[in-house]
Design an enzyme around this catalytic site. Structure first.
Site, PDB file in Angstrom:
ATOM      1  N   GLU A  68      10.801  -3.668 -30.706  1.00  0.00           N
ATOM      2  CA  GLU A  68       9.852  -2.941 -31.538  1.00  0.00           C
ATOM      3  C   GLU A  68       8.555  -3.695 -31.776  1.00  0.00           C
ATOM      4  OE1 GLU A  68      11.807  -1.622 -35.031  1.00  0.00           O
ATOM      5  OE2 GLU A  68       9.971  -1.604 -36.196  1.00  0.00           O
ATOM      6  N   ASP A  69       8.652  -4.977 -32.021  1.00  0.00           N
ATOM      7  CA  ASP A  69       7.524  -5.686 -32.634  1.00  0.00           C
ATOM      8  C   ASP A  69       6.848  -6.712 -31.746  1.00  0.00           C
ATOM      9  OD1 ASP A  69       7.125  -4.460 -34.967  1.00  0.00           O
ATOM     10  OD2 ASP A  69       8.478  -5.683 -36.148  1.00  0.00           O
TER      11      ASP A  69
END
Ligand code: ZN
Length: 192
Positions: A68-69
């Site tokens: 995700e990041d």
């Protein structure tokens, strides 16, 4: 399906992989701590504070923000990381990481609501990771909130984290107590 590899080398390999993926990132708190402090905080909460010893849960916690990041929202890099996690750490770990990954296609406000709805449908193992994630974030925001967050936004964050956790209760009493204590302390630190 229990992992057959010895747990410690897998966990170290997972932390090394996460450190590589997060190497250019900082936490958004005022101290701008290195991002890798965050997955390490999850491991501490799970293994040290709550005594969780499921190797796949710990490995997935080390990797939980990698899809995700990390840098590069381009789909090809996301797919590459998915493939690497599956190949290096196994299908169960990949499944857990994906279960706790937000759908970045949604706008932020919707994503926050989706997390509350989604939390109630998570497996017990995915809930453990999510409990630890929310505990670590509440502690971080309690101690080192982002510089531009007004008190109202901080209070709103704490309320939202509590709603996500409330949707998952029943998975692990120790972890829930750790979260509750972290939330109470963070609210006290911000006059709540
Ligand atoms: Zn996280």
């Amino acid at each position: 399906m229990p992992a057959t590899d010895p747990p410690l080398p897998r966990l170290i390999a997972a932390l090394d992989y996460a450190a590589q993926q997060h190497r250019d990132q900082r936490r958004k708190g005022i101290e701008a701590a290195p991002y890798i402090n965050h997955p390490i905080a999850l491991l501490r909460i799970l293994a040290v504070e709550a005594g969780i010893d499921d190797g796949d849960v710990l490995v997935a916690a080390a990797l939980h923000d990698v899809i995700e990041d990390c840098s590069g929202p381009a789909q090809e890099f996301i797919e590459q990381r998915r493939a690497e996690i599956g190949a290096q750490f196994g299908a169960r770990v990949l499944e857990l990481v994906e279960a706790v990954t937000d759908d970045k296609a949604l706008p932020k406000a919707q994503r926050k609501l989706a997390q509350i709805e989604h939390a109630g449908q998570l497996s017990r193992e995915a809930r453990l990771i999510k409990f630890a994630d929310k505990t670590a974030n509440v502690r971080d925001i309690g101690m080192s909130p982002p510089a531009d967050w007004e008190p109202a936004r901080i209070a709103e964050y704490f309320d939202w984290a509590a709603r996500v956790v409330d949707a998952m209760r029943g998975a692990d009493a120790t972890l829930e107590a750790v979260f509750d204590a972290a939330l109470a302390q963070a609210r006290r630190a911000h006059g709540g």
